[in-house]
Design an enzyme around this catalytic site. Structure first.
Site, mmCIF file in Angstrom:
data_model
loop_
_atom_site.group_PDB
_atom_site.id
_atom_site.type_symbol
_atom_site.label_atom_id
_atom_site.label_comp_id
_atom_site.label_asym_id
_atom_site.label_seq_id
_atom_site.Cartn_x
_atom_site.Cartn_y
_atom_site.Cartn_z
ATOM 1 N N ILE A 159 32.845 -4.231 14.594
ATOM 2 C CA ILE A 159 32.539 -4.924 15.845
ATOM 3 C C ILE A 159 31.118 -4.610 16.307
ATOM 4 O O ILE A 159 30.788 -3.472 16.642
ATOM 5 C CB ILE A 159 33.557 -4.556 16.937
ATOM 6 N N GLU A 244 27.160 -21.004 16.992
ATOM 7 C CA GLU A 244 26.928 -19.624 16.571
ATOM 8 C C GLU A 244 26.246 -19.587 15.207
ATOM 9 O O GLU A 244 25.309 -18.806 14.977
ATOM 10 C CB GLU A 244 28.252 -18.866 16.509
ATOM 11 N N GLY A 366 30.750 -15.777 8.883
ATOM 12 C CA GLY A 366 31.307 -16.621 7.833
ATOM 13 C C GLY A 366 30.455 -16.477 6.584
ATOM 14 O O GLY A 366 29.259 -16.769 6.602
#
Length: 379
Positions: A159, A244, A366
């Site tokens: 994170i 994003e 991604g």
């Protein structure tokens, strides 16, 4: 190639100059120490907020200056052009604040956005889990309804802003039996009972970016911290993710330009066999290839930004931008490091930092393989 582009007017170029000056004065002189520390101090976030570099698209009623996507793009470009990737304001601004502004209630916006604009609250998105990355339907973190609270239980990893974050959007299952249709976004305000941060994770690059594991042991969160619609989290994430990925592509493109500009300056000064390295045909041909790729990359990026401004950028087009520009960044820094020779392999050189920082771009947001899959579905 970054300046004097058709999509930007004088207002944006003025923002570019002030943003670059801020990074040169406040960020770059300290980045070596902060990489050693493994974290960017919160004081820099406050300074960036005071300069108007956080959440520029937030409207004036919530503390921002009501800028458009081009203001955001300029700041992202200048962030990429610093040659470091550790000051992760794009997660805070491009993702967390954007989610709150798009999905939040009036009360949520007034409670969180002004402090995010100032840098008093630092945002993070807790999505990835040890066994679930790009596949949201596979997440195991749950949020069980108990009266006027959700009780969150689970674990997240990798994170960004995990140590500094005060406002964390947790992607969790509120209806596990529904798979991806049972995903919700719930905001945790730290500190909270049952919420713990794991150790700061050490990475091969982005060494001053605080990346951490997060643990949720029956964390009670008021139902009013639900962001958007319950069980619609997957659709909400999918709606925001093209923007994003465009932001990631923007930062990668500017970082590619930085590597090139830095290398051109180096080969003009470095002498080999009695003459500057730039006078060798191999150097000239390599730089000619890289310059051509940069021209193509900027043209495509500007096309994507223009499409996004008109609300026409599709998910596969954003995926293509992310795929092309992050792959370009990794090729660019590799070729540029080679032209630096042994000096480029020394850890204290900017090109070495750019080399290790760049590698995650083909994974985060991604992976390149996921981008290819998304594009292939449109064939």
């Amino acid at each position: 190639m970054m300046e004097d582009r058709a999509i930007y007017g004088p207002e944006y170029e003025e923002l570019r100059r002030s943003t670059r000056k801020f990074f040169e004065q406040e960020l770059l002189p300290n980045i070596d120490q902060w990489e050693t520390d493994g974290i960017i101090p919160k004081e820099l976030w406050l300074k960036a907020g005071a300069m108007g570099l956080l959440c520029p698209t937030v409207s004036e009623e919530y503390g921002g200056f009501g800028g458009d996507f081009l203001h955001l793009s300029v700041i992202d470009e200048e962030l990429g052009y610093t040659g470091q990737a550790s000051f992760t304001i794009q997660t805070h601004t491009d993702i967390v604040a954007a989610y709150v502004e798009a999905l939040g209630t009036e009360e949520q916006k007034r409670r969180w956005l002004p402090r995010m604009v100032k840098g008093e609250l630092i945002g993070a998105v807790a999505m990835t889990e040890p066994q679930a990355g790009s596949d949201l339907k596979a997440i195991a973190t749950t949020a069980r309804r108990d009266g006027d609270h959700f009780v969150i239980k689970g674990q997240k990893t990798y994170i960004t802003n995990g140590i500094n974050a005060d406002l964390i959007i947790v992607v969790c299952k509120t209806a596990p039996e529904l798979g991806r249709k049972g995903v919700s976004l719930i905001v945790i305000e730290a500190p909270a009972e049952g919420f713990e941060r794991g150790k700061r994770l050490k990475k091969m690059g982005m060494k001053a970016s605080d990346t951490a594991e997060l643990f949720f042991d029956d964390v009670r969160v008021p139902v009013e911290n639900l962001l958007g619609t319950e069980n619609a989290g997957f659709k909400q994430v999918m709606h925001e993710i093209p923007k994003e990925r465009l932001s990631i592509a923007t930062i990668a493109m500017a970082a590619s330009q930085k590597a090139f500009d830095m290398t051109v300056a180096y080969v003009k000064d470095r002498e080999v066999f009695g003459k500057p390295l730039v006078e060798f045909q191999n150097t000239q041909f390599k730089l000619a290839e890289l310059k051509t790729q940069l021209q193509v990359g900027w043209a495509h990026l500007d096309w994507c930004i223009a499409r996004h401004l008109k609300g026409e950028l599709t998910s596969d087009e954003a995926a293509a931008a992310k795929l092309f520009n992050t792959e370009l960044q990794c090729r660019m820094v590799d070729e540029c490091l080679q032209l630096h020779g042994g000096w480029g392999y020394m850890a204290e050189t900017p090109i070495a930092r750019m080399y290790t920082d760049a590698r995650v771009r083909r994974i985060a947001g991604g992976s390149s393989e996921i981008m290819k899959t998304l594009i292939a579905r449109t064939l």
